[in-house]
Design a protein around this motif. Structure first.
Motif, PDB file in Angstrom:
ATOM      1  N   THR A 198       0.845  -1.205   0.000  1.00  0.00           N
ATOM      2  CA  THR A 198       0.000   0.000   0.000  1.00  0.00           C
ATOM      3  C   THR A 198       0.876   1.249   0.000  1.00  0.00           C
ATOM      4  O   THR A 198       1.838   1.338   0.768  1.00  0.00           O
ATOM      5  N   GLY A 199       0.562   2.160  -0.867  1.00  0.00           N
ATOM      6  CA  GLY A 199       1.335   3.407  -0.971  1.00  0.00           C
ATOM      7  C   GLY A 199       2.451   3.342  -1.990  1.00  0.00           C
ATOM      8  O   GLY A 199       3.072   4.363  -2.292  1.00  0.00           O
ATOM      9  N   GLU A 200       2.710   2.149  -2.536  1.00  0.00           N
ATOM     10  CA  GLU A 200       3.797   1.988  -3.509  1.00  0.00           C
ATOM     11  C   GLU A 200       3.384   2.539  -4.869  1.00  0.00           C
ATOM     12  O   GLU A 200       2.234   2.408  -5.298  1.00  0.00           O
ATOM     13  N   VAL A 201       4.328   3.146  -5.559  1.00  0.00           N
ATOM     14  CA  VAL A 201       4.095   3.646  -6.921  1.00  0.00           C
ATOM     15  C   VAL A 201       4.586   2.592  -7.895  1.00  0.00           C
ATOM     16  O   VAL A 201       5.746   2.159  -7.832  1.00  0.00           O
ATOM     17  N   ILE A 202       3.703   2.147  -8.778  1.00  0.00           N
ATOM     18  CA  ILE A 202       4.044   1.096  -9.731  1.00  0.00           C
ATOM     19  C   ILE A 202       3.590   1.501 -11.131  1.00  0.00           C
ATOM     20  O   ILE A 202       2.804   2.431 -11.306  1.00  0.00           O
ATOM     21  N   GLU A 203       4.110   0.762 -12.113  1.00  0.00           N
ATOM     22  CA  GLU A 203       3.686   0.986 -13.491  1.00  0.00           C
ATOM     23  C   GLU A 203       2.801  -0.178 -13.930  1.00  0.00           C
ATOM     24  O   GLU A 203       3.081  -1.336 -13.635  1.00  0.00           O
ATOM     25  N   GLY A 204       1.717   0.157 -14.626  1.00  0.00           N
ATOM     26  CA  GLY A 204       0.821  -0.871 -15.114  1.00  0.00           C
ATOM     27  C   GLY A 204       0.455  -0.620 -16.558  1.00  0.00           C
ATOM     28  O   GLY A 204       0.704   0.456 -17.111  1.00  0.00           O
ATOM     29  N   THR A 205      -0.141  -1.650 -17.164  1.00  0.00           N
ATOM     30  CA  THR A 205      -0.591  -1.543 -18.550  1.00  0.00           C
ATOM     31  C   THR A 205      -2.108  -1.707 -18.586  1.00  0.00           C
ATOM     32  O   THR A 205      -2.660  -2.661 -18.021  1.00  0.00           O
ATOM     33  N   ILE A 206      -2.783  -0.776 -19.226  1.00  0.00           N
ATOM     34  CA  ILE A 206      -4.248  -0.823 -19.300  1.00  0.00           C
ATOM     35  C   ILE A 206      -4.662  -1.986 -20.199  1.00  0.00           C
ATOM     36  O   ILE A 206      -4.203  -2.096 -21.342  1.00  0.00           O
ATOM     37  N   ILE A 207      -5.533  -2.854 -19.669  1.00  0.00           N
ATOM     38  CA  ILE A 207      -6.005  -3.987 -20.475  1.00  0.00           C
ATOM     39  C   ILE A 207      -7.496  -3.861 -20.805  1.00  0.00           C
ATOM     40  O   ILE A 207      -7.983  -4.527 -21.720  1.00  0.00           O
ATOM     41  N   ASP A 208      -8.191  -3.002 -20.080  1.00  0.00           N
ATOM     42  CA  ASP A 208      -9.608  -2.803 -20.395  1.00  0.00           C
ATOM     43  C   ASP A 208     -10.057  -1.463 -19.805  1.00  0.00           C
ATOM     44  O   ASP A 208      -9.581  -1.068 -18.729  1.00  0.00           O
ATOM     45  N   VAL A 209     -10.951  -0.788 -20.529  1.00  0.00           N
ATOM     46  CA  VAL A 209     -11.450   0.500 -20.060  1.00  0.00           C
ATOM     47  C   VAL A 209     -12.971   0.541 -20.178  1.00  0.00           C
ATOM     48  O   VAL A 209     -13.529   0.214 -21.227  1.00  0.00           O
ATOM     49  N   LYS A 210     -13.610   0.938 -19.090  1.00  0.00           N
ATOM     50  CA  LYS A 210     -15.049   1.174 -19.073  1.00  0.00           C
ATOM     51  C   LYS A 210     -15.267   2.655 -18.719  1.00  0.00           C
ATOM     52  O   LYS A 210     -14.338   3.331 -18.258  1.00  0.00           O
ATOM     53  N   PRO A 211     -16.463   3.168 -18.924  1.00  0.00           N
ATOM     54  CA  PRO A 211     -16.691   4.582 -18.622  1.00  0.00           C
ATOM     55  C   PRO A 211     -16.338   4.982 -17.199  1.00  0.00           C
ATOM     56  O   PRO A 211     -15.873   6.097 -16.963  1.00  0.00           O
ATOM     57  N   ASP A 212     -16.529   4.061 -16.242  1.00  0.00           N
ATOM     58  CA  ASP A 212     -16.309   4.423 -14.845  1.00  0.00           C
ATOM     59  C   ASP A 212     -15.105   3.741 -14.190  1.00  0.00           C
ATOM     60  O   ASP A 212     -14.840   3.962 -13.008  1.00  0.00           O
ATOM     61  N   GLU A 213     -14.361   2.890 -14.947  1.00  0.00           N
ATOM     62  CA  GLU A 213     -13.168   2.274 -14.370  1.00  0.00           C
ATOM     63  C   GLU A 213     -12.265   1.700 -15.446  1.00  0.00           C
ATOM     64  O   GLU A 213     -12.698   1.450 -16.584  1.00  0.00           O
ATOM     65  N   ALA A 214     -10.994   1.520 -15.065  1.00  0.00           N
ATOM     66  CA  ALA A 214     -10.018   0.897 -15.961  1.00  0.00           C
ATOM     67  C   ALA A 214      -9.337  -0.247 -15.220  1.00  0.00           C
ATOM     68  O   ALA A 214      -9.139  -0.186 -14.001  1.00  0.00           O
ATOM     69  N   ILE A 215      -9.006  -1.301 -15.955  1.00  0.00           N
ATOM     70  CA  ILE A 215      -8.317  -2.457 -15.374  1.00  0.00           C
ATOM     71  C   ILE A 215      -6.894  -2.471 -15.892  1.00  0.00           C
ATOM     72  O   ILE A 215      -6.650  -2.353 -17.104  1.00  0.00           O
ATOM     73  N   LEU A 216      -5.937  -2.626 -14.969  1.00  0.00           N
ATOM     74  CA  LEU A 216      -4.527  -2.587 -15.329  1.00  0.00           C
ATOM     75  C   LEU A 216      -3.831  -3.890 -14.941  1.00  0.00           C
ATOM     76  O   LEU A 216      -4.086  -4.448 -13.861  1.00  0.00           O
ATOM     77  N   ASN A 217      -2.945  -4.341 -15.806  1.00  0.00           N
ATOM     78  CA  ASN A 217      -2.034  -5.438 -15.483  1.00  0.00           C
ATOM     79  C   ASN A 217      -0.842  -4.807 -14.771  1.00  0.00           C
ATOM     80  O   ASN A 217      -0.097  -4.019 -15.347  1.00  0.00           O
ATOM     81  N   ILE A 218      -0.670  -5.156 -13.498  1.00  0.00           N
ATOM     82  CA  ILE A 218       0.400  -4.540 -12.708  1.00  0.00           C
ATOM     83  C   ILE A 218       1.478  -5.562 -12.333  1.00  0.00           C
ATOM     84  O   ILE A 218       2.301  -5.316 -11.451  1.00  0.00           O
ATOM     85  N   GLY A 219       1.470  -6.764 -13.006  1.00  0.00           N
ATOM     86  CA  GLY A 219       2.483  -7.777 -12.724  1.00  0.00           C
ATOM     87  C   GLY A 219       2.287  -8.446 -11.390  1.00  0.00           C
ATOM     88  O   GLY A 219       3.237  -8.978 -10.805  1.00  0.00           O
ATOM     89  N   TYR A 220       1.075  -8.436 -10.901  1.00  0.00           N
ATOM     90  CA  TYR A 220       0.736  -9.031  -9.618  1.00  0.00           C
ATOM     91  C   TYR A 220      -0.280 -10.141  -9.868  1.00  0.00           C
ATOM     92  O   TYR A 220      -0.825 -10.280 -10.979  1.00  0.00           O
ATOM     93  N   LYS A 221      -0.538 -10.956  -8.850  1.00  0.00           N
ATOM     94  CA  LYS A 221      -1.458 -12.079  -9.040  1.00  0.00           C
ATOM     95  C   LYS A 221      -2.887 -11.612  -9.327  1.00  0.00           C
ATOM     96  O   LYS A 221      -3.701 -12.367  -9.857  1.00  0.00           O
ATOM     97  N   SER A 222      -3.157 -10.359  -8.960  1.00  0.00           N
ATOM     98  CA  SER A 222      -4.455  -9.774  -9.281  1.00  0.00           C
ATOM     99  C   SER A 222      -4.250  -8.521 -10.108  1.00  0.00           C
ATOM    100  O   SER A 222      -3.246  -7.805  -9.951  1.00  0.00           O
ATOM    101  N   ASP A 223      -5.197  -8.250 -10.984  1.00  0.00           N
ATOM    102  CA  ASP A 223      -5.139  -7.005 -11.745  1.00  0.00           C
ATOM    103  C   ASP A 223      -5.524  -5.840 -10.850  1.00  0.00           C
ATOM    104  O   ASP A 223      -6.169  -6.007  -9.805  1.00  0.00           O
ATOM    105  N   GLY A 224      -5.138  -4.652 -11.272  1.00  0.00           N
ATOM    106  CA  GLY A 224      -5.463  -3.447 -10.503  1.00  0.00           C
ATOM    107  C   GLY A 224      -6.710  -2.767 -11.062  1.00  0.00           C
ATOM    108  O   GLY A 224      -6.935  -2.741 -12.279  1.00  0.00           O
ATOM    109  N   ILE A 225      -7.503  -2.190 -10.162  1.00  0.00           N
ATOM    110  CA  ILE A 225      -8.719  -1.479 -10.548  1.00  0.00           C
ATOM    111  C   ILE A 225      -8.520   0.023 -10.281  1.00  0.00           C
ATOM    112  O   ILE A 225      -8.204   0.431  -9.170  1.00  0.00           O
ATOM    113  N   LEU A 226      -8.727   0.802 -11.343  1.00  0.00           N
ATOM    114  CA  LEU A 226      -8.622   2.263 -11.234  1.00  0.00           C
ATOM    115  C   LEU A 226     -10.003   2.853 -11.530  1.00  0.00           C
ATOM    116  O   LEU A 226     -10.447   2.863 -12.677  1.00  0.00           O
ATOM    117  N   THR A 227     -10.690   3.319 -10.492  1.00  0.00           N
ATOM    118  CA  THR A 227     -12.030   3.874 -10.686  1.00  0.00           C
ATOM    119  C   THR A 227     -11.951   5.321 -11.171  1.00  0.00           C
ATOM    120  O   THR A 227     -10.911   5.982 -11.059  1.00  0.00           O
TER     121      THR A 227
END
Length: 386
Positions: free
Chosen positions: A19-48
């Motif tokens: 928590t609080g770490e700055v990382i780089e991710g790649t957008i894999i899907d975009v919806k009007p209210d959120e984007a999903i990023l591949n952050i090299g972790y076991k779970s994808d990241g959610i950006l609302t």
């Protein structure tokens, strides 16, 4: 030594995040209210949407695209459903704080678009940091309506920086004052009395108009607006109007202006047009107890003394004359230096009395006199004072 399962090897190949770490991710899907990023972790990241920007109702599909890389900050490693929550706006705000701090320390001039017009001032956003510009610091003059700034790009400096209280104050006023001071200096270096310059009407009052010359407001007094008489400046000039004006006087930072140009001076040819003995026509402009002032043309008034209005005795001019009435009279005195002219209707009446004997005409003509205007006015003022 036991062999690792595929799941174990996959998990070890993935990085750990905090928590609080700055990382780089790649957008894999975009919806009007959120984007999903591949952050090299076991779970994808959610950006609302709310963690991307402070702007309301933004459609993320119009801003973000699959395949784009972006830096984000880990807001929560596990939101309870195994998802990693990300934030972009807080990362931008952190960096924005540093940007604002540098601008504050260096007195840097910033430019930003006005995002909101509030009751007490303007709100702008710089790198996701909201900055408030109080109404008193928006301009060097009182601004009754700030709505004209909505959506405009404005320049300002940071006058107060307090990240602990999230208090960031902008100041536009000091930039305007500094700019005007520089313009004023440049203006006074190139103008002098007698110059004709162009200016813009900034304000109109009952006594005159203030003309913006570019850094300095010059006063065009009502008495300098025309060779003739101006009753109401507000009916003659409009704010925003462009004028060519004559610099009449410079006293420190005060500039007196005039529209009385020499080439339009009605007194230039007055000695010929209004020579003694000429018959002239004009309109009664105003009256006093001692006589009437007749406007022969804009800028030239002549005195028709009460004793010269008729052959018979008249108590006061208003008994026989009205303002605006056209009268014809004879010039009996012309003072070019003092710019004074005396008229007489009686003189015309005497010359028109052809049936009268020459002696009688001479006797009547003796009653026709030139009038010392200054003496008459001074006498009237003295009587009024008593």
């Amino acid at each position: 030594m036991s062999e690792l399962t595929f799941e174990q090897m996959l998990e070890e190949s993935l990085k750990t995040i905090h928590t609080g770490e700055v990382i780089e991710g790649t957008i894999i899907d975009v919806k009007p209210d959120e984007a999903i990023l591949n952050i090299g972790y076991k779970s994808d990241g959610i950006l609302t949407r709310n963690e991307y920007t402070n702007e309301p109702n933004v459609d993320l599909t119009t801003i973000l695209n699959p395949g784009d890389k972006m830096e984000v900050k880990v807001l929560k490693v596990n939101d309870g459903e195994g998802q990693v929550l990300l934030t972009y706006k807080r990362l931008a705000a952190d960096r924005g704080n540093k940007r604002i701090e540098e601008a504050f320390n260096n007195r840097e001039v910033l430019t930003a678009k006005v995002s909101q017009v509030l009751d007490g001032g303007l709100s702008v956003v710089v790198d996701e940091v909201r900055i408030f510009i109080p109404a008193s610091l928006v301009s060097d003059v009182y601004e009754k309506d700030l709505n004209k700034y909505a959506g405009q790009d404005i320049e300002f400096v940071i006058s107060e920086y307090n990240p602990k209280r999230r208090r960031y104050i902008g100041d536009r006023k000091q930039l305007i004052i500094a700019k005007k001071a520089e313009m004023q200096k440049e203006l006074f270096a190139r103008i002098s009395v007698g110059d004709v310059v162009e200016g813009t009407v900034k304000n109109v009052t009952d006594f005159g108009a203030f003309i913006d010359l570019g850094g300095v407001d010059g006063l065009l007094h009502i008495s300098e607006m025309s060779w003739g008489r101006v009753e109401n400046p507000k009916k003659v000039f409009k704010v925003g109007e462009t004028l060519k004006v004559l610099i009449k006087d410079i006293d420190g930072t005060k500039v007196a202006l005039s529209l009385k140009f020499d080439d339009s001076n009605p007194w230039k040819n007055a000695s010929t047009k209004y020579a003694v003995g000429n018959e002239v026509t004009g309109k009664v402009a105003r009256m006093t107890d001692f006589g009437a002032f007749v406007e022969l043309e804009p800028g030239i008034d002549a005195l028709l003394h009460v004793s010269q209005i008729a052959k018979e005795h008249i108590e006061k001019p208003s008994d026989v004359l009205t303002v605006g009435q056209e009268v014809t009279a004879k010039v009996v005195d012309f003072n070019e230096d003092g710019k004074k002219i005396s008229l007489s209707i009686k003189a015309l009446l005497v010359s028109d009395n052809k049936e009268a004997p020459a002696a009688a005409a001479k006797e009547d003509d003796s009653d026709v006199v030139s009038v010392d205007i200054d003496a008459v006015i001074a006498k009237q003022e003295a009587e009024d004072a008593e």
